[in-house]
Enzyme design. Sequence first.
Site, PDB file in Angstrom:
ATOM      1  N   GLU A   1      -6.849   5.520   7.185  1.00  0.00           N
ATOM      2  CA  GLU A   1      -6.687   6.656   7.080  1.00  0.00           C
ATOM      3  C   GLU A   1      -7.789   6.948   6.694  1.00  0.00           C
ATOM      4  O   GLU A   1      -8.286   8.134   7.032  1.00  0.00           O
ATOM      5  CB  GLU A   1      -5.512   6.885   6.178  1.00  0.00           C
ATOM      6  CG  GLU A   1      -3.855   6.363   7.247  1.00  0.00           C
ATOM      7  CD  GLU A   1      -3.100   5.767   6.493  1.00  0.00           C
ATOM      8  OE1 GLU A   1      -3.551   6.010   5.008  1.00  0.00           O
ATOM      9  OE2 GLU A   1      -2.355   5.882   7.270  1.00  0.00           O
TER      10      GLU A   1
ATOM     11  N   SER B   1       2.983  -1.855  10.924  1.00  0.00           N
ATOM     12  CA  SER B   1       4.885  -2.339  10.692  1.00  0.00           C
ATOM     13  C   SER B   1       5.147  -2.641  10.344  1.00  0.00           C
ATOM     14  O   SER B   1       5.938  -3.892  11.475  1.00  0.00           O
ATOM     15  CB  SER B   1       4.615  -1.467  12.478  1.00  0.00           C
ATOM     16  OG  SER B   1       3.848  -0.207  12.535  1.00  0.00           O
TER      17      SER B   1
ATOM     18  N   GLY C   1       2.391   2.666  10.721  1.00  0.00           N
ATOM     19  CA  GLY C   1       3.156   3.800  10.699  1.00  0.00           C
ATOM     20  C   GLY C   1       3.969   4.273  11.606  1.00  0.00           C
ATOM     21  O   GLY C   1       4.451   5.101  12.557  1.00  0.00           O
TER      22      GLY C   1
ATOM     23  N   GLU D   1      -5.868  -4.702  10.931  1.00  0.00           N
ATOM     24  CA  GLU D   1      -4.866  -3.493  10.723  1.00  0.00           C
ATOM     25  C   GLU D   1      -4.918  -2.197  11.774  1.00  0.00           C
ATOM     26  O   GLU D   1      -5.905  -1.452  12.464  1.00  0.00           O
ATOM     27  CB  GLU D   1      -4.492  -2.499   9.362  1.00  0.00           C
ATOM     28  CG  GLU D   1      -4.736  -2.980   8.374  1.00  0.00           C
ATOM     29  CD  GLU D   1      -3.728  -2.142   7.658  1.00  0.00           C
ATOM     30  OE1 GLU D   1      -2.978  -2.332   6.934  1.00  0.00           O
ATOM     31  OE2 GLU D   1      -4.472  -0.679   6.584  1.00  0.00           O
TER      32      GLU D   1
ATOM     33  N   GLY E   1       2.758  -1.145   4.496  1.00  0.00           N
ATOM     34  CA  GLY E   1       3.053   0.125   3.915  1.00  0.00           C
ATOM     35  C   GLY E   1       4.002   1.447   3.714  1.00  0.00           C
ATOM     36  O   GLY E   1       5.048   0.759   2.976  1.00  0.00           O
ATOM     37  N   GLY E   2       5.093   1.359   5.090  1.00  0.00           N
ATOM     38  CA  GLY E   2       6.107   2.180   4.969  1.00  0.00           C
ATOM     39  C   GLY E   2       7.182   1.364   4.143  1.00  0.00           C
ATOM     40  O   GLY E   2       8.127   1.629   3.583  1.00  0.00           O
TER      41      GLY E   2
ATOM     42  N   HIS F   1      -9.658   1.955   4.301  1.00  0.00           N
ATOM     43  CA  HIS F   1      -8.192   2.108   5.695  1.00  0.00           C
ATOM     44  C   HIS F   1      -8.567   3.060   6.430  1.00  0.00           C
ATOM     45  O   HIS F   1      -9.523   3.202   6.105  1.00  0.00           O
ATOM     46  CB  HIS F   1      -7.551   2.530   4.631  1.00  0.00           C
ATOM     47  CG  HIS F   1      -6.060   2.265   5.014  1.00  0.00           C
ATOM     48  ND1 HIS F   1      -5.552   3.295   5.586  1.00  0.00           N
ATOM     49  CD2 HIS F   1      -4.773   1.470   5.205  1.00  0.00           C
ATOM     50  CE1 HIS F   1      -4.157   3.038   5.971  1.00  0.00           C
ATOM     51  NE2 HIS F   1      -4.037   2.007   6.155  1.00  0.00           N
TER      52      HIS F   1
ATOM     53  N   ASN G   1       0.988  -1.088  -0.027  1.00  0.00           N
ATOM     54  CA  ASN G   1      -0.269   0.023  -0.316  1.00  0.00           C
ATOM     55  C   ASN G   1       1.011   1.012  -0.323  1.00  0.00           C
ATOM     56  O   ASN G   1       1.720   1.919   0.944  1.00  0.00           O
ATOM     57  CB  ASN G   1      -1.290   0.543   1.056  1.00  0.00           C
ATOM     58  CG  ASN G   1      -1.533   1.037   1.438  1.00  0.00           C
ATOM     59  OD1 ASN G   1      -2.007   1.551   0.258  1.00  0.00           O
ATOM     60  ND2 ASN G   1      -2.399   1.185   2.630  1.00  0.00           N
ATOM     61  N   TRP G   2       1.525   1.719  -0.805  1.00  0.00           N
ATOM     62  CA  TRP G   2       2.405   3.043  -1.341  1.00  0.00           C
ATOM     63  C   TRP G   2       1.533   4.120  -1.464  1.00  0.00           C
ATOM     64  O   TRP G   2       2.167   5.518  -0.453  1.00  0.00           O
ATOM     65  CB  TRP G   2       2.464   2.844  -2.820  1.00  0.00           C
ATOM     66  CG  TRP G   2       3.221   1.868  -3.792  1.00  0.00           C
ATOM     67  CD1 TRP G   2       4.023   1.420  -2.778  1.00  0.00           C
ATOM     68  CD2 TRP G   2       3.780   2.044  -4.342  1.00  0.00           C
ATOM     69  NE1 TRP G   2       4.826   0.510  -2.835  1.00  0.00           N
ATOM     70  CE2 TRP G   2       4.709   0.804  -4.674  1.00  0.00           C
ATOM     71  CE3 TRP G   2       3.387   2.995  -6.092  1.00  0.00           C
ATOM     72  CZ2 TRP G   2       5.586   0.223  -5.764  1.00  0.00           C
ATOM     73  CZ3 TRP G   2       3.981   2.333  -7.319  1.00  0.00           C
ATOM     74  CH2 TRP G   2       4.833   0.931  -6.850  1.00  0.00           C
ATOM     75  N   LYS G   3      -0.020   4.479  -0.366  1.00  0.00           N
ATOM     76  CA  LYS G   3      -0.677   5.258   0.434  1.00  0.00           C
ATOM     77  C   LYS G   3      -0.029   6.410  -0.551  1.00  0.00           C
ATOM     78  O   LYS G   3      -0.269   6.679  -2.137  1.00  0.00           O
ATOM     79  CB  LYS G   3      -0.066   5.661   1.703  1.00  0.00           C
ATOM     80  CG  LYS G   3       0.084   4.309   2.644  1.00  0.00           C
ATOM     81  CD  LYS G   3      -0.088   4.821   3.838  1.00  0.00           C
ATOM     82  CE  LYS G   3      -0.193   3.665   4.467  1.00  0.00           C
ATOM     83  NZ  LYS G   3      -0.223   3.595   5.984  1.00  0.00           N
TER      84      LYS G   3
HETATM   85  P1  PGA Z   1       2.159   0.292   8.182  1.00  0.00           P
HETATM   86  O1  PGA Z   1       1.448   0.970   7.343  1.00  0.00           O
HETATM   87  O2  PGA Z   1       3.121  -0.988   6.693  1.00  0.00           O
HETATM   88  O3  PGA Z   1       3.291   1.745   7.358  1.00  0.00           O
HETATM   89  O4  PGA Z   1       2.216   1.247   9.333  1.00  0.00           O
HETATM   90  C1  PGA Z   1      -0.102  -0.487   6.911  1.00  0.00           C
HETATM   91  C2  PGA Z   1      -1.340  -0.300   6.189  1.00  0.00           C
HETATM   92  O5  PGA Z   1      -1.380   1.307   5.678  1.00  0.00           O
HETATM   93  O6  PGA Z   1      -1.866  -0.846   5.031  1.00  0.00           O
END
Ligand code: PGA
Length: 256
Positions: free
Chosen positions: A98, A214, A174, A168, A235-236, A96, A9-11
Site C-alpha cells: 500500500e 488474507s 485484503g 505479500e 491485516g484484516g 508495504h 498490521n492494523w493499517k
Molecule cells: P490482509 O493484509 O491480511 O488483510 O490480506 C495483509 C497485509 O496487508 O499485511
Amino acid sequence: MRKPIIAANWKMHMTLSESASYLDSFLVEVADENRVEIVLIPPFTALSKLGDLLSDIQNIKLGAQNMHPKTSGAFTGEISPFMLRELYVRYVVLGHSERRTLFGESDETVNQKAHAAMEATLRPIVCIGETLEQRDAGAVEEVLETQLRGSLAGFDSDALENLVIAYEPVWAIGTGRTATPDQAQEAHAFIRKTLAVLGSEASAERIRIQYGGSVKPDNAESLMSQPDIDGALVGGASLDPHAFSDIIKATSKLTQ
Ligand code: PGA
C-alpha cells in the site's frame, strides 16, 4: 530453529480506546504463549499507550507501520526512527504494497529507511511481492529478486539477520484470495535462496520470512507448516483479537 513471528498490521484502523479494549481481550487469549513472537502494529496514535500497557509483557512486541529515514528535520507530518524507539517500538514495516502503490515508495526509499531503522535499533519488516499481472507474466522471481536487491542494498550478512522479510503477493492482500501453501512455499524458498546470495547461506537460514495476504484462522496451519514460512503479517483478520489469537495458536501448535 527460527522462532515464528506473527504480526498484526492494523493499517488505518483502531482508535486509541479501541486498541486498549482489543488488548484486554487479546491478552487473555495469548497469556501463556511463548513459542511464537507476537508483534502488534497499530497506527502511530496508539503506540505510546500500547507501549505502556505492554511494558511488562515479554512475548508481545510493538511495531510501527512506517517511518521517515531522517532523524529529525522539516518534514511536516512525518515520524522519525528515534521517536519510535523511544516508545519501545521494536519493529517497523517498510515497503508495504500500500505504501508502494498509494504513496509512491520505491525500493530505494525502502533501502534508505531500512538503514535508518537499523541505526535506531529498530528491526525492519521489509515487504515484497508481485502483482497479479507480474505473476501471470511468469515474472515472480524476477520481481522478488529486484525488490530484495534494491531494498537490502548495503547490508552485510550480520545485518540481514536482524531483518524480517514479508512476502505479500499484492493480489492476495485484503482480497480473500490467499496464495496456496505450495505457491507461498515456492516464493519463500526462492527468497531464502536469494538472501543466501546477498548475505551468506548461514544467515539466510536464520532470517525469518513471513507470509502475508488474507491469512485467516482456517488457512494459517496449512501455510505456517511450510518449511520456509516463518510466520505471518496479518491485516484484516488481526482486527479481531479472537481470530488473531487463533492464528497464533495454530502456529504455536506446529512448533511442539
Ligand atoms: P490482509 O493484509 O491480511 O488483510 O490480506 C495483509 C497485509 O496487508 O499485511
